[in-house]
Design a protein around this motif. Structure first.
Motif, PDB file in Angstrom:
ATOM      1  N   ILE A 167      40.523  49.360  27.003  1.00  0.00           N
ATOM      2  CA  ILE A 167      41.329  48.769  27.878  1.00  0.00           C
ATOM      3  C   ILE A 167      42.105  47.799  27.598  1.00  0.00           C
ATOM      4  N   CYS A 168      43.519  47.426  28.180  1.00  0.00           N
ATOM      5  CA  CYS A 168      45.028  46.134  28.142  1.00  0.00           C
ATOM      6  C   CYS A 168      44.926  46.096  29.278  1.00  0.00           C
ATOM      7  N   GLY A 169      44.656  44.245  28.887  1.00  0.00           N
ATOM      8  CA  GLY A 169      43.960  43.343  29.976  1.00  0.00           C
ATOM      9  C   GLY A 169      45.397  41.964  29.329  1.00  0.00           C
ATOM     10  N   LYS A 170      45.009  42.052  31.080  1.00  0.00           N
ATOM     11  CA  LYS A 170      45.676  40.365  30.523  1.00  0.00           C
ATOM     12  C   LYS A 170      45.014  38.678  30.903  1.00  0.00           C
ATOM     13  N   PRO A 171      43.903  37.995  30.363  1.00  0.00           N
ATOM     14  CA  PRO A 171      43.698  37.098  30.347  1.00  0.00           C
ATOM     15  C   PRO A 171      44.090  36.201  32.002  1.00  0.00           C
ATOM     16  N   ASN A 172      43.489  35.851  32.657  1.00  0.00           N
ATOM     17  CA  ASN A 172      43.151  35.201  33.534  1.00  0.00           C
ATOM     18  C   ASN A 172      42.749  34.506  33.948  1.00  0.00           C
ATOM     19  N   PHE A 173      42.919  33.307  34.563  1.00  0.00           N
ATOM     20  CA  PHE A 173      42.148  31.950  35.373  1.00  0.00           C
ATOM     21  C   PHE A 173      42.123  31.934  36.627  1.00  0.00           C
ATOM     22  N   TYR A 174      40.851  32.031  36.961  1.00  0.00           N
ATOM     23  CA  TYR A 174      41.395  31.874  38.579  1.00  0.00           C
ATOM     24  C   TYR A 174      40.674  30.118  39.054  1.00  0.00           C
ATOM     25  N   THR A 175      41.237  29.461  39.319  1.00  0.00           N
ATOM     26  CA  THR A 175      41.591  28.417  39.477  1.00  0.00           C
ATOM     27  C   THR A 175      40.715  28.012  40.681  1.00  0.00           C
ATOM     28  N   GLY A 199      49.022  36.710  26.310  1.00  0.00           N
ATOM     29  CA  GLY A 199      49.729  37.953  26.265  1.00  0.00           C
ATOM     30  C   GLY A 199      49.196  39.131  26.897  1.00  0.00           C
ATOM     31  N   ALA A 200      49.318  40.161  26.567  1.00  0.00           N
ATOM     32  CA  ALA A 200      48.385  41.563  27.088  1.00  0.00           C
ATOM     33  C   ALA A 200      47.662  41.009  25.348  1.00  0.00           C
ATOM     34  N   VAL A 201      46.604  42.257  25.833  1.00  0.00           N
ATOM     35  CA  VAL A 201      45.689  42.293  24.631  1.00  0.00           C
ATOM     36  C   VAL A 201      44.771  43.820  24.499  1.00  0.00           C
ATOM     37  N   LEU A 218      33.031  40.554  28.660  1.00  0.00           N
ATOM     38  CA  LEU A 218      33.789  39.332  29.442  1.00  0.00           C
ATOM     39  C   LEU A 218      34.036  40.251  30.617  1.00  0.00           C
ATOM     40  N   ALA A 219      34.225  39.277  31.044  1.00  0.00           N
ATOM     41  CA  ALA A 219      34.329  39.585  33.062  1.00  0.00           C
ATOM     42  C   ALA A 219      36.430  40.263  33.341  1.00  0.00           C
ATOM     43  N   LEU A 220      36.028  41.394  33.860  1.00  0.00           N
ATOM     44  CA  LEU A 220      37.557  42.565  34.176  1.00  0.00           C
ATOM     45  C   LEU A 220      37.501  42.510  35.882  1.00  0.00           C
ATOM     46  N   THR A 221      38.362  42.141  36.025  1.00  0.00           N
ATOM     47  CA  THR A 221      38.748  43.006  37.439  1.00  0.00           C
ATOM     48  C   THR A 221      40.322  43.434  37.267  1.00  0.00           C
ATOM     49  N   CYS A 222      40.040  45.038  38.070  1.00  0.00           N
ATOM     50  CA  CYS A 222      40.582  46.134  37.791  1.00  0.00           C
ATOM     51  C   CYS A 222      41.174  47.096  39.629  1.00  0.00           C
ATOM     52  N   PRO A 223      42.494  47.514  39.226  1.00  0.00           N
ATOM     53  CA  PRO A 223      42.905  47.671  40.857  1.00  0.00           C
ATOM     54  C   PRO A 223      42.276  49.729  41.142  1.00  0.00           C
ATOM     55  N   ARG A 224      41.955  49.454  42.721  1.00  0.00           N
ATOM     56  CA  ARG A 224      40.649  50.771  42.391  1.00  0.00           C
ATOM     57  C   ARG A 224      41.391  51.894  41.996  1.00  0.00           C
ATOM     58  N   ASP A 225      42.435  52.089  42.119  1.00  0.00           N
ATOM     59  CA  ASP A 225      43.119  53.066  41.570  1.00  0.00           C
ATOM     60  C   ASP A 225      43.875  53.585  40.570  1.00  0.00           C
TER      61      ASP A 225
END
Length: 417
Positions: free
Chosen positions: A86-94, A29-31, A62-69
């Motif tokens: 920040i509130c973010g959801k863990p993602n693994f880019y295959t 879940g989000a953290v 940690l690496a973060l990705t965020c919408p520009r807006d």
């Protein structure tokens, strides 16, 4: 037949592993995460912003990705060094096999939260004894070389070098320029601190910055930096120049200075002031010595003016007269005593002569003794003791006469009958 991926004969393909890892991470879940932004990459042709969130107390990120807006509408202006939650959801880019957090919300860390974190760190280090005054190393009176850690071409560097050189022109500096705020400040400062601490020519290290906001001064309340300062063998002076809220490194350092200028004044003596002090001490010592000599001279004059020292024989002369008088008195008394005793002896001698047997004999008396055949003569006391024929010895005043007794004589009365 073994399960897929459990033996070299039946391996999984990369896509299978990447897909399974992505599915497992996707179930998380989000953290909410707090940290400090160290990288912020905004590409003009991309709607995604790439960031790195660093842990200030550990070498982890940690690496973060965020919408520009979301970045554009953030509650604070995001830049490197900004503290955020920040509130973010863990993602693994295959495709790249990389992990990141997809940010959905950004919140600024308030001043109150920063101060609370600093206060927690302050209590922790205090409990460990890093603030103990007994651990403070003394600052040398005249350091040969001063290690200075500060920003490049900063006002703090100018203040320290100018004031210290003005006070003692022969002082030397070993300057290490680092960034003094932002996410990379702590590693650079710790590295410079270690380099100066191992330099045997450096006698004291000054950590200087010209003040700033609480956010700007966060590196100087970093636990890693504080522990590095405590581990230094060389005395460390903290000159952050921020009076209202002192960073934690002020409490760990061996000496806290209010400003970089104050640090220069406290670690380098003023040559003019020291010369004036030496001149004043010389004058005071000379004056004290003269006063002491005068006091001793006055004391000697007083001693010499006393009669016992001015006329040392006067007392002896007075005693000599007393002795002469005492001797004359003693001789007179002895002469008088001898005369009195001589006169007494004369009287006694005359009486003894008068009462003695020689005087009696001189008056016509005699001492008659019987001379027995054996034995000593005996005084004749009775006529019965001298029968006829008794040898007699008659002592008169001028000698002794021998005689023989004719017996007792009859009295006149008996003869007339």
């Amino acid at each position: 037949m073994t399960e897929p991926g459990q033996s070299p004969e039946n391996p999984w393909p990369v896509r299978a592993v990447a897909t399974r890892v992505a599915k497992w991470i996707d179930r998380l879940g989000a953290v909410w995460v707090e940290g400090q932004l160290t990288e912020l990459k905004v590409r003009p042709d991309s709607k995604t912003v790439f960031m790195v969130l660093r842990d200030p107390a550990a070498d982890m990120s940690l690496a973060l990705t965020c919408p520009r807006d979301l970045v554009r509408n953030a509650p604070v202006r995001l830049s490197e060094g900004t503290q955020v939650i920040i509130c973010g959801k863990p993602n693994f880019y295959t495709g790249r096999g990389s992990f990141s957090l997809r940010v959905s919300e950004i919140r600024a860390v308030g001043i109150g939260e920063l101060l609370a974190r600093i206060d927690r760190l302050r209590r922790l280090l205090d409990a460990e004894g890093l603030f103990d005054p007994r651990l403070k190393r003394p600052i040398p009176f005249l350091p040969n070389t001063i290690g200075l850690i500060t920003g490049r071409a900063s006002a703090a560097e100018h203040d320290v070098t100018t004031v210290a050189t003005g006070r003692w022109p022969a002082v030397r500096f070993a300057i290490r320029n680092t960034i003094v705020q932002g996410p990379n400040a702590v590693p650079q400062i710790v590295e410079a601190l270690a380099a100066l601490d191992t330099d045997p020519a450096v006698d004291v290290i000054v950590l200087a910055r010209g003040g700033g906001s609480v956010e700007d001064l966060l590196p100087f309340s970093d636990e890693t930096l504080c522990r590095a300062i405590s581990a230094c063998r060389t005395p460390v002076v903290s000159a952050i120049g921020h009076e209202p809220d002192n960073p934690v490194c002020d409490l760990v350092a061996d000496l806290r200075a209010a400003t970089p200028t104050d640090a220069a004044k406290r670690i380098v003596p003023d040559a003019a002031a020291e010369q004036a002090l030496i001149t004043d001490l010389r004058e005071r010592s000379a004056r004290a010595l003269r006063n002491w000599v005068h006091r001793e001279q006055h004391h000697l004059d007083q001693l010499r003016s006393r009669p016992v020292l001015a006329l040392p024989l006067a007392t002896l002369a007075a005693r000599e007269d007393e002795i002469q008088r005492a001797r004359a008195t003693t001789q007179r008394d002895i002469t008088r005593l001898i005369s009195a005793e001589r006169e007494t002896i004369g009287h006694l001698s005359a009486r003894l002569t008068t009462l003695g047997p020689a005087a009696t004999l001189a008056r016509g008396y005699a001492v008659v003794q019987t001379v027995p055949t054996s034995g000593a003569p005996a005084v004749l006391r009775s006529v019965a003791d001298a029968p006829e024929g008794t040898q007699l010895r008659i002592r008169v005043s001028d000698g002794v006469v021998a005689a023989v007794s004719g017996g007792p004589e009859k009295s006149t009365a008996e003869g007339s009958k």
